[in-house]
Design an enzyme around this catalytic site. Structure first.
Site, PDB file in Angstrom:
ATOM      1  N   ARG A  49       0.795  -1.353  -0.087  1.00  0.00           N
ATOM      2  CA  ARG A  49      -0.131   0.041   0.036  1.00  0.00           C
ATOM      3  C   ARG A  49       0.762   1.482   0.104  1.00  0.00           C
ATOM      4  O   ARG A  49       0.311   2.099  -0.207  1.00  0.00           O
ATOM      5  CB  ARG A  49      -0.780  -0.070   1.068  1.00  0.00           C
ATOM      6  CG  ARG A  49      -1.876   1.261   0.984  1.00  0.00           C
ATOM      7  CD  ARG A  49      -3.021   1.154   2.092  1.00  0.00           C
ATOM      8  NE  ARG A  49      -2.886   0.570   3.229  1.00  0.00           N
ATOM      9  CZ  ARG A  49      -2.462   1.420   4.239  1.00  0.00           C
ATOM     10  NH1 ARG A  49      -1.995   2.648   4.412  1.00  0.00           N
ATOM     11  NH2 ARG A  49      -2.155   0.686   5.502  1.00  0.00           N
ATOM     12  N   TYR A  53     -13.958  18.196 -15.787  1.00  0.00           N
ATOM     13  CA  TYR A  53     -14.362  16.758 -15.937  1.00  0.00           C
ATOM     14  C   TYR A  53     -15.486  16.657 -14.875  1.00  0.00           C
ATOM     15  O   TYR A  53     -15.635  16.903 -13.828  1.00  0.00           O
ATOM     16  CB  TYR A  53     -13.527  15.965 -15.573  1.00  0.00           C
ATOM     17  CG  TYR A  53     -13.621  14.502 -15.567  1.00  0.00           C
ATOM     18  CD1 TYR A  53     -14.043  13.651 -16.866  1.00  0.00           C
ATOM     19  CD2 TYR A  53     -13.472  13.760 -14.506  1.00  0.00           C
ATOM     20  CE1 TYR A  53     -14.311  12.425 -16.789  1.00  0.00           C
ATOM     21  CE2 TYR A  53     -13.794  12.176 -14.507  1.00  0.00           C
ATOM     22  CZ  TYR A  53     -14.295  11.639 -15.761  1.00  0.00           C
ATOM     23  OH  TYR A  53     -14.270  10.084 -15.727  1.00  0.00           O
ATOM     24  N   ASP A  64      -5.465  19.145 -14.672  1.00  0.00           N
ATOM     25  CA  ASP A  64      -5.817  17.802 -15.061  1.00  0.00           C
ATOM     26  C   ASP A  64      -5.402  17.806 -16.624  1.00  0.00           C
ATOM     27  O   ASP A  64      -5.477  18.630 -17.498  1.00  0.00           O
ATOM     28  CB  ASP A  64      -7.199  17.622 -15.347  1.00  0.00           C
ATOM     29  CG  ASP A  64      -7.766  16.207 -15.840  1.00  0.00           C
ATOM     30  OD1 ASP A  64      -6.997  15.630 -16.576  1.00  0.00           O
ATOM     31  OD2 ASP A  64      -8.789  15.748 -15.342  1.00  0.00           O
ATOM     32  N   LYS A  98      -6.740   6.653 -20.218  1.00  0.00           N
ATOM     33  CA  LYS A  98      -6.727   7.272 -21.287  1.00  0.00           C
ATOM     34  C   LYS A  98      -5.457   7.075 -22.369  1.00  0.00           C
ATOM     35  O   LYS A  98      -5.105   5.711 -22.586  1.00  0.00           O
ATOM     36  CB  LYS A  98      -7.301   8.766 -21.492  1.00  0.00           C
ATOM     37  CG  LYS A  98      -8.539   9.092 -20.505  1.00  0.00           C
ATOM     38  CD  LYS A  98      -9.615   8.353 -20.673  1.00  0.00           C
ATOM     39  CE  LYS A  98     -10.867   8.290 -19.721  1.00  0.00           C
ATOM     40  NZ  LYS A  98     -10.910   9.693 -19.041  1.00  0.00           N
TER      41      LYS A  98
HETATM   42  C1  LIG Z   1     -11.401   9.918 -17.654  1.00  0.00           C
HETATM   43  C2  LIG Z   1     -11.107  11.163 -17.006  1.00  0.00           C
HETATM   44  C3  LIG Z   1     -10.721  11.354 -15.779  1.00  0.00           C
HETATM   45  C4  LIG Z   1     -11.105  10.315 -14.844  1.00  0.00           C
HETATM   46  O1  LIG Z   1     -10.170   9.295 -14.785  1.00  0.00           O
HETATM   47  P1  LIG Z   1     -10.541   7.763 -14.535  1.00  0.00           P
HETATM   48  O2  LIG Z   1      -9.242   7.040 -14.943  1.00  0.00           O
HETATM   49  O3  LIG Z   1     -11.745   7.318 -15.128  1.00  0.00           O
HETATM   50  O4  LIG Z   1     -11.027   7.974 -12.969  1.00  0.00           O
HETATM   51  C5  LIG Z   1     -10.271  12.709 -15.291  1.00  0.00           C
HETATM   52  N1  LIG Z   1     -10.147  13.557 -16.178  1.00  0.00           N
HETATM   53  C6  LIG Z   1     -10.481  13.545 -17.411  1.00  0.00           C
HETATM   54  C7  LIG Z   1     -10.317  14.636 -18.335  1.00  0.00           C
HETATM   55  C8  LIG Z   1     -10.816  12.393 -17.982  1.00  0.00           C
HETATM   56  O5  LIG Z   1     -11.110  12.130 -19.329  1.00  0.00           O
END
Ligand SMILES: *Cc1c(COP(=O)(O)O)cnc(C)c1O
Length: 404
Positions: free
Chosen positions: A76, A129, A201, A226
């Site tokens: 962890r 998001y 982000d 992604k």
């Molecule tokens: C998909 C996404 C997230 C969240 O990520 P997860 O891996 O699905 O929790 C955050 N920000 C953006 C821009 C995203 O496309």
């Protein structure tokens, strides 16, 4: 030691993330690992399938238990496979240290929770998001943290939202439905002038196309699910910042909330990472080819893609990003039901959320708060690794019968 980038010299770099990273091309960075005797020279980092690690003597155990991050005690806190990925992602993004998480949202929630306390105020862009917006509105308000949502394209909107208790400015550039940008340097300067921390982000641009640390941003988060994973088989996230900031979070929210990445996911992510620059080079070209084609279609009112000269912030995009990825949207006056039927007729674009893998995708936007300016329907396309000519043929056959 063979090879130019010994991991142990580059890891845990000094606190200043803007310090001089050696200029190594991202393709070389992800393709090349130095020889490592600890793993018998294995060219792929083994998966350490261990919950715990033992010690030859109690003295060593006591030393490891003093809280040092660099000795594996329990997975962890430290798993060698996950740690290898973290070092690689920190190097690629140009930050001091990284921690990986079970999802992008685990990275985002940890990043936000570790920077606010009851009574604090956050400024966040209005087209953030969706789940991040929910975290701020429905969850953090329960703990006495308030958020103002502002138009991210307007520096005046950020300035007007500042309160004496503003502690965090949360950015996402570009956003992933309408693809609007924030001026990263201006936002970072504003935040610093009021003593607030900045988080961005950076999922759309990836570490290959945008380095927010260069503009003075404090933390970068990515959904690994992604482009970084890149094959639609992992859910994961990463938080990157200076060594000092990440060590503070490591001892706190990272260990206490416990949303860690598994070693299997870390191994798959490292495999995806090998081809990230290569995939993006191809995806950028394919995405632009399809976006330009859509701009010429009569039922398409507007294409939202920062790499197109028609994008209102194209100059800013060229200034702060070195390329564009392949997720974009278009707006049309046709009703959503008609565009859903269009999506049904598409063959190569599959209907589904997320993006960043090999397969092209389509969704017809469900737009909540923050999107009042969008009239008509918004269709989001993800261009994958198929030949763009095939994708364009697909769009042509699905569009037969639409107004021309
Ligand atoms: C998909 C996404 C997230 C969240 O990520 P997860 O891996 O699905 O929790 C955050 N920000 C953006 C821009 C995203 O496309």
């Amino acid at each position: 030691m063979k090879g130019p980038i010994p991991v142990d010299q580059t890891r845990d770099r000094a606190g200043d993330i803007r310090s001089s990273e050696p200029m190594i091309d991202s393709s070389t960075r992800v393709a090349h690992d130095p020889h490592d005797d600890r793993h018998q020279g294995a060219v792929v980092m083994p998966i350490y399938q261990n919950s715990l690690f033992t010690f030859a003597t109690y003295e060593e155990f006591d030393l490891a238990s003093t809280g040092t991050e660099d000795i594996a005690v329990y997975s962890r806190g430290h798993n060698p496979t996950v740690r290898q990925l973290e070092q690689r992602l920190a190097q690629l993004q140009g930050g001091g240290k990284a921690r990986c998480f079970a999802s992008g949202m685990a990275a985002i929630s940890t990043a936000i929770l570790s920077n606010v306390r009851a009574g604090d105020h956050i400024i966040c862009i209005d087209q953030v998001y969706g789940p991040t917006r929910e975290l701020l509105t429905h969850f953090l308000t329960r703990y006495g943290v308030e958020t103002s949502f502002v138009d991210g394209t307007s520096l005046e909107a950020f300035q007007a939202a500042v309160r004496p208790n503003t502690k965090l400015v949360y950015l996402e550039s570009p956003t992933t439905l309408t693809f609007r940008l924030q001026d990263l340097r201006a936002c970072a300067d504003l935040a610093r002038s009021i003593g607030a921390v900045t988080i961005i982000d950076n999922t759309w641009a990836t570490p290959v196309f945008q380095n927010p640390f260069q503009y003075g941003i404090d933390f970068v988060v990515h959904s690994i699910s992604k482009y970084i994973g890149g094959h639609s088989d992992i859910v994961g996230g990463v938080l990157i910042g200076s060594a000092e900031r990440i060590s503070r979070i490591n001892a706190g929210e990272y260990l206490l909330l416990g949303g860690i990445m598994t070693p299997q996911s870390a191994s798959l992510t490292m495999r995806g990472l090998r081809t990230l620059p290569l995939r993006l080079e191809k995806l950028e070209q394919s995405g632009l080819t399809v976006a330009r084609f859509l701009e010429g279609l009569p039922f398409v009112r507007k294409v939202n893609h920062p790499g197109l000269p028609s994008h209102p912030q194209h100059e800013l995009a060229k200034k702060q990003m070195s390329g564009s990825s392949s997720l974009f949207s278009f707006e049309t006056d046709l009703p959503a039901a008609e565009m859903k039927a269009w999506a049904d007729r598409l063959g190569y674009f599959r209907i589904g959320v997320s993006w960043g893998g090999h397969e092209s995708l389509v969704t017809v936007g469900r737009l909540g708060p923050g999107y009042e300016s969008v009239t008509g329907s918004l269709v989001r396309l993800y261009v994958g690794l198929e030949n763009p000519s095939d994708l364009i043929e697909d769009i042509i056959q699905a569009s037969a019968g639409l107004p021309v």
